[in-house]
Design a protein around this motif. Sequence first.
Motif, mmCIF file in Angstrom:
data_model
loop_
_atom_site.group_PDB
_atom_site.id
_atom_site.type_symbol
_atom_site.label_atom_id
_atom_site.label_comp_id
_atom_site.label_asym_id
_atom_site.label_seq_id
_atom_site.Cartn_x
_atom_site.Cartn_y
_atom_site.Cartn_z
ATOM 1 N N LEU A 68 -47.576 -8.614 -35.102
ATOM 2 C CA LEU A 68 -48.613 -8.423 -34.098
ATOM 3 C C LEU A 68 -48.595 -7.016 -33.505
ATOM 4 C CD1 LEU A 68 -48.726 -11.670 -31.919
ATOM 5 C CD2 LEU A 68 -50.624 -10.641 -33.166
ATOM 6 N N VAL A 69 -47.396 -6.467 -33.353
ATOM 7 C CA VAL A 69 -47.268 -5.196 -32.624
ATOM 8 C C VAL A 69 -46.966 -4.000 -33.522
ATOM 9 C CG1 VAL A 69 -46.601 -6.354 -30.493
ATOM 10 C CG2 VAL A 69 -44.830 -5.615 -32.085
ATOM 11 N N LEU A 70 -46.599 -4.222 -34.781
ATOM 12 C CA LEU A 70 -46.242 -3.093 -35.649
ATOM 13 C C LEU A 70 -47.370 -2.071 -35.815
ATOM 14 C CD1 LEU A 70 -43.962 -4.630 -38.436
ATOM 15 C CD2 LEU A 70 -43.320 -3.063 -36.592
ATOM 16 N N PRO A 71 -48.639 -2.477 -35.940
ATOM 17 C CA PRO A 71 -49.684 -1.444 -36.019
ATOM 18 C C PRO A 71 -49.709 -0.547 -34.779
ATOM 19 C CG PRO A 71 -50.552 -3.557 -36.751
ATOM 20 C CD PRO A 71 -49.202 -3.829 -36.150
ATOM 21 N N THR A 72 -49.472 -1.128 -33.620
ATOM 22 C CA THR A 72 -49.434 -0.351 -32.378
ATOM 23 C C THR A 72 -48.222 0.563 -32.352
ATOM 24 O OG1 THR A 72 -50.585 -2.117 -31.189
ATOM 25 C CG2 THR A 72 -49.349 -0.524 -29.859
ATOM 26 N N LEU A 73 -47.068 0.038 -32.762
ATOM 27 C CA LEU A 73 -45.858 0.863 -32.774
ATOM 28 C C LEU A 73 -45.987 2.007 -33.764
ATOM 29 C CD1 LEU A 73 -43.006 -1.804 -32.517
ATOM 30 C CD2 LEU A 73 -44.465 -0.822 -30.727
ATOM 31 N N ALA A 74 -46.630 1.757 -34.896
ATOM 32 C CA ALA A 74 -46.835 2.822 -35.874
ATOM 33 C C ALA A 74 -47.692 3.934 -35.283
ATOM 34 C CB ALA A 74 -47.485 2.254 -37.140
ATOM 35 N N ARG A 75 -48.780 3.553 -34.644
ATOM 36 C CA ARG A 75 -49.675 4.555 -34.061
ATOM 37 C C ARG A 75 -48.962 5.361 -32.972
ATOM 38 N NH1 ARG A 75 -52.509 3.588 -29.721
ATOM 39 N NH2 ARG A 75 -52.423 1.330 -30.028
ATOM 40 N N MET A 76 -48.202 4.681 -32.146
ATOM 41 C CA MET A 76 -47.510 5.367 -31.049
ATOM 42 C C MET A 76 -46.436 6.327 -31.560
ATOM 43 S SD MET A 76 -47.009 2.318 -28.268
ATOM 44 C CE MET A 76 -48.312 1.922 -27.094
ATOM 45 N N THR A 77 -45.617 5.832 -32.473
ATOM 46 C CA THR A 77 -44.507 6.668 -32.932
ATOM 47 C C THR A 77 -44.980 7.835 -33.783
ATOM 48 O OG1 THR A 77 -44.105 5.160 -34.816
ATOM 49 C CG2 THR A 77 -42.818 4.797 -32.795
ATOM 50 N N GLN A 78 -46.069 7.645 -34.512
ATOM 51 C CA GLN A 78 -46.634 8.757 -35.270
ATOM 52 C C GLN A 78 -47.159 9.847 -34.345
ATOM 53 O OE1 GLN A 78 -49.508 7.169 -38.056
ATOM 54 N NE2 GLN A 78 -47.986 5.780 -38.953
ATOM 55 N N ALA A 79 -47.510 9.456 -33.122
ATOM 56 C CA ALA A 79 -47.952 10.423 -32.114
ATOM 57 C C ALA A 79 -46.767 10.928 -31.288
ATOM 58 C CB ALA A 79 -48.996 9.793 -31.205
ATOM 59 N N GLN A 80 -45.553 10.653 -31.756
ATOM 60 C CA GLN A 80 -44.309 11.086 -31.103
ATOM 61 C C GLN A 80 -44.157 10.493 -29.708
ATOM 62 O OE1 GLN A 80 -44.204 15.419 -31.427
ATOM 63 N NE2 GLN A 80 -43.364 15.270 -33.486
ATOM 64 N N ARG A 81 -44.600 9.250 -29.571
ATOM 65 C CA ARG A 81 -44.392 8.497 -28.320
ATOM 66 C C ARG A 81 -43.228 7.550 -28.539
ATOM 67 N NH1 ARG A 81 -50.025 5.915 -27.014
ATOM 68 N NH2 ARG A 81 -49.167 5.646 -24.899
ATOM 69 N N HIS A 82 -42.447 7.338 -27.501
ATOM 70 C CA HIS A 82 -41.181 6.629 -27.626
ATOM 71 C C HIS A 82 -41.346 5.124 -27.399
ATOM 72 C CE1 HIS A 82 -36.906 6.852 -28.111
ATOM 73 N NE2 HIS A 82 -36.689 6.146 -27.027
ATOM 74 N N GLY A 135 -41.321 6.054 -17.248
ATOM 75 C CA GLY A 135 -42.432 6.911 -17.624
ATOM 76 C C GLY A 135 -42.229 7.642 -18.938
ATOM 77 N N SER A 136 -41.112 7.358 -19.606
ATOM 78 C CA SER A 136 -40.810 8.058 -20.867
ATOM 79 C C SER A 136 -41.088 7.201 -22.091
ATOM 80 C CB SER A 136 -39.337 8.489 -20.877
ATOM 81 O OG SER A 136 -38.482 7.361 -20.823
ATOM 82 N N CYS A 137 -41.532 5.957 -21.889
ATOM 83 C CA CYS A 137 -41.756 5.031 -23.006
ATOM 84 C C CYS A 137 -43.238 4.679 -23.112
ATOM 85 C CB CYS A 137 -40.949 3.753 -22.809
ATOM 86 S SG CYS A 137 -39.167 4.012 -22.701
ATOM 87 N N ALA A 138 -43.731 4.677 -24.325
ATOM 88 C CA ALA A 138 -45.094 4.213 -24.556
ATOM 89 C C ALA A 138 -45.149 2.689 -24.568
ATOM 90 C CB ALA A 138 -45.630 4.762 -25.865
ATOM 91 N N ALA A 139 -44.074 2.071 -25.087
ATOM 92 C CA ALA A 139 -44.021 0.613 -25.164
ATOM 93 C C ALA A 139 -42.572 0.152 -25.070
ATOM 94 C CB ALA A 139 -44.649 0.101 -26.455
ATOM 95 N N VAL A 140 -42.399 -1.021 -24.472
ATOM 96 C CA VAL A 140 -41.086 -1.661 -24.367
ATOM 97 C C VAL A 140 -41.233 -3.095 -24.842
ATOM 98 C CG1 VAL A 140 -39.235 -2.386 -22.816
ATOM 99 C CG2 VAL A 140 -40.385 -0.184 -22.438
ATOM 100 N N LEU A 141 -40.383 -3.487 -25.815
ATOM 101 C CA LEU A 141 -40.357 -4.847 -26.321
ATOM 102 C C LEU A 141 -39.081 -5.506 -25.824
ATOM 103 C CD1 LEU A 141 -42.101 -3.083 -28.340
ATOM 104 C CD2 LEU A 141 -41.475 -4.746 -30.090
ATOM 105 N N ALA A 142 -39.178 -6.737 -25.318
ATOM 106 C CA ALA A 142 -37.994 -7.403 -24.779
ATOM 107 C C ALA A 142 -38.039 -8.894 -25.089
ATOM 108 C CB ALA A 142 -37.890 -7.185 -23.266
ATOM 109 N N TRP A 143 -36.837 -9.468 -25.249
ATOM 110 C CA TRP A 143 -36.664 -10.888 -25.551
ATOM 111 C C TRP A 143 -35.755 -11.531 -24.497
ATOM 112 C CZ3 TRP A 143 -37.639 -7.232 -29.092
ATOM 113 C CH2 TRP A 143 -38.470 -7.536 -30.166
#
Length: 207
Positions: free
Chosen positions: A65-79, A125-133
Amino acid sequence: MGQVVALDSLFHSRQVWHGRSAPLPDSSEPTGWPMLDAALPAGGWPEHAMTEILLPADGVGELQLVLPTLARMTQAQRHVMVIAPPYVPCVAGWESRGVVMAQVDVVQATDRDVLWAAEQCLRSGSCAAVLAWPKQADDRALRRLQVAADTGKALAFVFRDRRHVAHASPAALRLELESEPSPRVHVRKCRGGNPPTQAIALAAGWS
């Protein structure tokens, strides 16, 4: 006793003001799943907010569900921060989906520290996304994550067992994932509109 009057007739005769909620601005954070984007009021993930993903079990493909978003973010050098995942992320698998793993940090945390770690990362403020379980999370703890996501201008993804679906949640978006007989997602709550009544099929592109 006064006469009973249908509310619709009062609206039509303009005797009662009918307010309308302001439409949400379009999201700048698409999910990467066109059918899901089409079903969400803003056309993507709610920005600076928490999304709760409810699961029948861990490891049913929920990260798809989230990998497309993580790919876009990390390719833009977002953490991106990944906190206490039930399984170690498969580096090769994530990279094959376009995720730049140099922009991803995995944090192993005890059950009692998962929520604290997620909140600190979101507020930073340094993270584009945080995943937690988190294993346990009450309404107050989830509300803190929602506030932290807004403060840090980040996306929060919280993965929980679907037994919590009957409980109220401060999440801006709640999704319940089904893996059988085919992958699909139910929108249980969405900020800015009513959830669609039908499940959304995700089979195309799911692997």
